[in-house]
Design an enzyme around this catalytic site. Sequence first.
Site, mmCIF file in Angstrom:
data_model
loop_
_atom_site.group_PDB
_atom_site.id
_atom_site.type_symbol
_atom_site.label_atom_id
_atom_site.label_comp_id
_atom_site.label_asym_id
_atom_site.label_seq_id
_atom_site.Cartn_x
_atom_site.Cartn_y
_atom_site.Cartn_z
ATOM 1 N N ASP A 46 0.840 -1.192 0.000
ATOM 2 C CA ASP A 46 0.000 0.000 0.000
ATOM 3 C C ASP A 46 0.876 1.244 0.000
ATOM 4 O O ASP A 46 1.703 1.434 0.894
ATOM 5 C CB ASP A 46 -0.909 0.007 1.236
ATOM 6 C CG ASP A 46 -1.845 1.200 1.237
ATOM 7 O OD1 ASP A 46 -2.813 1.182 0.454
ATOM 8 O OD2 ASP A 46 -1.598 2.154 2.002
ATOM 9 N N LYS A 80 -2.652 6.224 -4.297
ATOM 10 C CA LYS A 80 -3.823 7.058 -4.015
ATOM 11 C C LYS A 80 -3.697 8.457 -4.618
ATOM 12 O O LYS A 80 -2.588 8.979 -4.776
ATOM 13 C CB LYS A 80 -4.021 7.175 -2.494
ATOM 14 C CG LYS A 80 -4.021 5.829 -1.770
ATOM 15 C CD LYS A 80 -4.139 5.986 -0.270
ATOM 16 C CE LYS A 80 -3.954 4.654 0.414
ATOM 17 N NZ LYS A 80 -2.535 4.289 0.558
#
Length: 325
Positions: A46, A80
């Site tokens: 992530d 993101k």
Amino acid sequence: MACDKFLTLNNGIKMPALGIGTWQAPENEVEEALNLALEAGYRHIDCAPVYLNEKVIGRVLKSWIDSGKLTREELFITTKLPPPALKAEVVEHVLKNSLADLQLSYVDLYLVHVPFGIMFDAAKSEFVRDENGVVMDLTTDHLAIWKSMEAVLEKGLTKSIGLSNFNKNQIQRILDNCKVPPANLQIEHHVYLQQKDLIEFCKSNGITVTAYAPLGSKGIANINKAAGVDRELPDLMDIEEVKDIASAHDKTPAQVLLRWIIERGISAIPKSTNPGRLRQNLDIFDFSLSEEELDKLNALDSNIRVCDFSFFKGIERHPEFPFTS
């Protein structure tokens, strides 16, 4: 050792249920930690531009792929759209910057990091602040942003798109106006903040959930302190019920907390740069929790949010601040 449990996204793509988080992992630590994680068997990583370490992550990934130790297809990489870039016209540009830093041609999952926009000073490389706190971008338009998210998906720059830190009303607005529904929602989730209603809503709409801060996050205390926020944060590893269950299984409290999340059909991305804990966090697939143990952990829900974004002073006044409804 590797994660042998996967969540299937609404587009059929499989995401490893356990990954590694990279927030608050400085460049000098993340390179070694990521090498250790890949060696241990982690394949779900992530990332985010605001973590300021995507370039070093990219160097590690390229090294592993170029050496033939793993293929790109074996990895599941998330990044993101950051708070200063919540504008439809910059989504593709910002994602391409992340891809360049990560040295990848696509990511597996691209998330809108937060639902609220914040102004950013590129010259100083910092969020803009005034006497009231962070300077907010009040033009945030989720539906326009989501159309741009769908566009980068169609171009193959990402395999899946999703959200992070959005509440149920914000997600519903997108569901009511999208061509491609979100594949994943990333939220803070642990025994003290279980968000059962939001998770049930996501599951009923085919949206998988990923838990960040699944073990709490002591590092947020440092960020809060730097921002002048004085908050006492709970130590999830010191909960008596958790310690008792860990002892019964000859596991650590962290392993029990992660196993509880996995058994609920949620993925988890604990962050660690400690070699021993990296391996321990992955070693949770050889035991199960009993119904009684699950009930004890479920009963710990206390609506205690560790990451309330109070380090962004004044952000609760943004019309899209997610924790007010």
